[in-house]
Write a protein that holds these residues in place. Structure first.
Motif, PDB file in Angstrom:
ATOM      1  N   GLY A 121       6.823  -1.299  -1.276  1.00 67.89           N
ATOM      2  CA  GLY A 121       7.034  -2.272  -2.335  1.00 67.89           C
ATOM      3  C   GLY A 121       6.359  -1.847  -3.620  1.00 67.89           C
ATOM      4  N   GLY A 122       6.328  -2.760  -4.582  1.00 69.34           N
ATOM      5  CA  GLY A 122       5.699  -2.467  -5.863  1.00 69.34           C
ATOM      6  C   GLY A 122       6.681  -1.895  -6.864  1.00 69.34           C
ATOM      7  N   PRO A 123       6.170  -1.465  -8.023  1.00 70.16           N
ATOM      8  CA  PRO A 123       7.031  -0.923  -9.084  1.00 70.16           C
ATOM      9  C   PRO A 123       7.772   0.321  -8.613  1.00 70.16           C
ATOM     10  CG  PRO A 123       4.806  -1.371  -9.886  1.00 70.16           C
ATOM     11  CD  PRO A 123       4.747  -1.475  -8.401  1.00 70.16           C
ATOM     12  N   LEU A 172       0.835  -1.201   0.000  1.00 69.49           N
ATOM     13  CA  LEU A 172       0.000   0.000   0.000  1.00 69.49           C
ATOM     14  C   LEU A 172       0.867   1.248   0.000  1.00 69.49           C
ATOM     15  CD1 LEU A 172      -2.653   1.562   0.220  1.00 69.49           C
ATOM     16  CD2 LEU A 172      -2.560   1.211   2.709  1.00 69.49           C
ATOM     17  N   LEU A 173       1.917   1.277   0.825  1.00 67.98           N
ATOM     18  CA  LEU A 173       2.770   2.460   0.865  1.00 67.98           C
ATOM     19  C   LEU A 173       3.418   2.693  -0.488  1.00 67.98           C
ATOM     20  CD1 LEU A 173       4.024   4.796   2.341  1.00 67.98           C
ATOM     21  CD2 LEU A 173       5.781   3.249   3.233  1.00 67.98           C
ATOM     22  N   GLY A 174       3.841   1.605  -1.152  1.00 67.10           N
ATOM     23  CA  GLY A 174       4.419   1.753  -2.484  1.00 67.10           C
ATOM     24  C   GLY A 174       3.446   2.362  -3.469  1.00 67.10           C
ATOM     25  N   GLN A 175       2.194   1.992  -3.379  1.00 67.71           N
ATOM     26  CA  GLN A 175       1.175   2.554  -4.268  1.00 67.71           C
ATOM     27  C   GLN A 175       0.962   4.045  -3.983  1.00 67.71           C
ATOM     28  OE1 GLN A 175      -2.092  -0.039  -3.321  1.00 67.71           O
ATOM     29  NE2 GLN A 175      -1.478  -1.621  -4.793  1.00 67.71           N
ATOM     30  N   LEU A 176       0.977   4.411  -2.713  1.00 66.37           N
ATOM     31  CA  LEU A 176       0.801   5.818  -2.346  1.00 66.37           C
ATOM     32  C   LEU A 176       1.984   6.660  -2.815  1.00 66.37           C
ATOM     33  CD1 LEU A 176      -0.576   5.293   1.284  1.00 66.37           C
ATOM     34  CD2 LEU A 176      -1.899   5.818  -0.777  1.00 66.37           C
ATOM     35  N   VAL A 177       3.188   6.103  -2.680  1.00 62.29           N
ATOM     36  CA  VAL A 177       4.384   6.805  -3.151  1.00 62.29           C
ATOM     37  C   VAL A 177       4.319   6.988  -4.667  1.00 62.29           C
ATOM     38  CG1 VAL A 177       6.887   6.623  -3.454  1.00 62.29           C
ATOM     39  CG2 VAL A 177       5.847   6.062  -1.246  1.00 62.29           C
ATOM     40  N   ALA A 233       1.802   7.103  -6.595  1.00 59.95           N
ATOM     41  CA  ALA A 233       0.735   8.024  -6.993  1.00 59.95           C
ATOM     42  C   ALA A 233       1.036   9.467  -6.614  1.00 59.95           C
ATOM     43  CB  ALA A 233      -0.590   7.587  -6.361  1.00 59.95           C
ATOM     44  N   GLY A 234       2.082   9.689  -5.830  1.00 64.80           N
ATOM     45  CA  GLY A 234       2.465  11.049  -5.464  1.00 64.80           C
ATOM     46  C   GLY A 234       1.581  11.698  -4.427  1.00 64.80           C
TER      47      GLY A 234
END
Length: 297
Positions: free
Chosen positions: A268-270, A237-242, A244-245
Motif C-alpha cells: 500500500g501507500g503512494p 510497510l511493504l509499500g514503504q520498502l518498495v 525506497a527501493g
C-alpha cells in the motif's frame, strides 16, 4: 507440489532419480505439523510437458534449497531483503483483517521455511497487533544449518514502529528465544523507548525523525550482522520498502480465491514514479495455489 518454472537452468536436464534443488537446509512447517501434501514432479522432463513424470513428496531440504538466499560475493555478505506475502486472485492480501483465511498448509510450510532461513523477520506494528505475533521458534530441522551459517537458533523479530504503541507485556517482548528488535526514529518518545528496553527489546534507531527510514533500517540491521532479511508486511510497510527501493525479492503466494470487498493489496501507500520490474526466479503449484519467487532485475 509441481515445479512450473525452474530454479536453475539445470532443473529441466535432471534425469529420473535426480533431484531438482538438492542440498540446503531442512524446512519446517510453521503451523507445527509434519510435511503435508508437497509433491514434486521429477524425471526426464524435469517437471515440464513431454517428460516422464514421477510424482513424489518434496524433501524438506529441497524446499529450503529452492528458497536459499544468494551466496555471499567476493566482498562478503550483503544485506538481501525478501518479502513473503499472500494474495487472492482479486488482489486481497487478507480477509477479515487476517491473512490466514486465504492461506493453505503448504503456504504455511513455505512461510516457516523462509523464517528458518532468515536472520531477522521485519514486520510492521499494525501487523503485530492484528496477527498476534509471537517470537520465532527454534526448529530442530534447521538447527544444524543455522549453526553452520553462523545464525542463532531462531530469527529475531524486528518491529517497525514510529509511536512504539505496542503491548510490551506480550511474549514477543517478554520471552523470545532471541531479543526482539524495535526499529524506530530518533525522535520517538523517550518514555516509550525506555518501556521497550525494560521489557527486554533492543531498540534500533533507523531514522532522523519519528518514523523509520527503510534504507537506514536495512543498513542498521546489516551492521548488527543481520544480512538475510525477511519481511512479512503488512501492506503499508511493504509499500514503504518498495518505494525506497530496498526490496530485493518477493515471494508471493497466489491463492485461488475471490473475496471482493475492500481488503488491502499486498503493498500500500503512494505509488512509485516508475513501476518496479522484477524477474521470475521460480514458480511452484499445488492444488491451484501458485508460489512465485521474483527478484529485482
Amino acid at each position: 507440489m509441481r515445479r512450473l518454472f525452474p530454479v536453475t537452468d539445470e532443473t529441466a536436464a535432471r534425469v529420473s532419480g535426480g533431484t531438482a534443488g538438492e542440498g540446503g537446509a531442512g524446512a519446517v512447517d510453521e503451523a507445527g505439523g509434519a510435511e503435508r501434501g508437497a509433491r514434486h514432479a521429477a524425471g526426464a522432463g524435469g517437471g515440464f510437458p513431454g517428460g516422464d513424470l514421477i510424482e513424489r513428496e518434496w524433501s524438506l531440504a529441497e524446499i529450503a534449497a529452492a528458497y536459499a538466499y544468494p551466496e555471499p560475493g567476493p566482498g562478503g555478505a550483503q544485506a538481501w531483503l525478501r518479502a513473503n506475502m499472500v494474495s487472492t486472485l482479486d488482489g486481497a492480501a487478507q480477509h477479515d483483517g487476517r491473512s490466514q483465511p486465504i492461506s493453505t498448509a503448504t503456504d504455511m510450510r513455505i512461510f516457516g521455511t523462509l523464517r528458518a532461513l532468515a536472520d531477522v523477520v521485519i514486520v510492521g506494528a499494525e501487523t503485530v497487533r492484528l496477527e498476534g505475533y509471537r517470537p520465532a521458534r527454534a526448529r530442530a530441522e534447521f538447527a544444524e544449518a543455522r549453526e553452520a551459517a553462523g545464525q542463532g537458533p531462531a530469527p529475531a523479530i524486528a518491529v517497525v514502529t514510529a509511536s512504539l504503541d505496542l503491548d510490551f507485556s506480550l511474549p514477543l517482548f517478554t520471552s523470545p528465544l532471541v531479543p526482539t528488535l524495535v526499529l524506530t526514529g530518533a525522535a520517538a518518545a523517550p518514555d516509550r523507548i525506555a518501556t521497550a528496553e525494560k521489557a527486554g527489546a533492543q531498540v534500533v534507531i533507523a531514522g532522523d525523525g519519528v518514523g523509520v527510514d527503510p534504507v537506514r533500517a536495512v543498513q542498521a540491521l546489516a551492521e548488527l550482522g543481520h544480512t538475510r532479511l525477511l519481511t512479512e508486511g503488512g501492506p503499508r510497510l511493504l509499500g514503504q520498502l518498495v518505494a525506497a527501493g530496498v526490496l530485493d525479492e518477493l515471494c508471493v503466494t497466489i491463492s485461488p480465491m475471490l473475496t471482493a470487498g475492500d481488503a488491502q493489496r499486498i503493498a500500500g501507500g503512494p505509488s512509485v514514479s516508475v513501476p518496479k520490474r522484477f524477474e521470475l526466479v521460480s514458480l511452484l503449484e499445488e492444488e491451484g495455489f501458485l508460489f512465485g519467487r521474483y527478484r529485482r532485475t
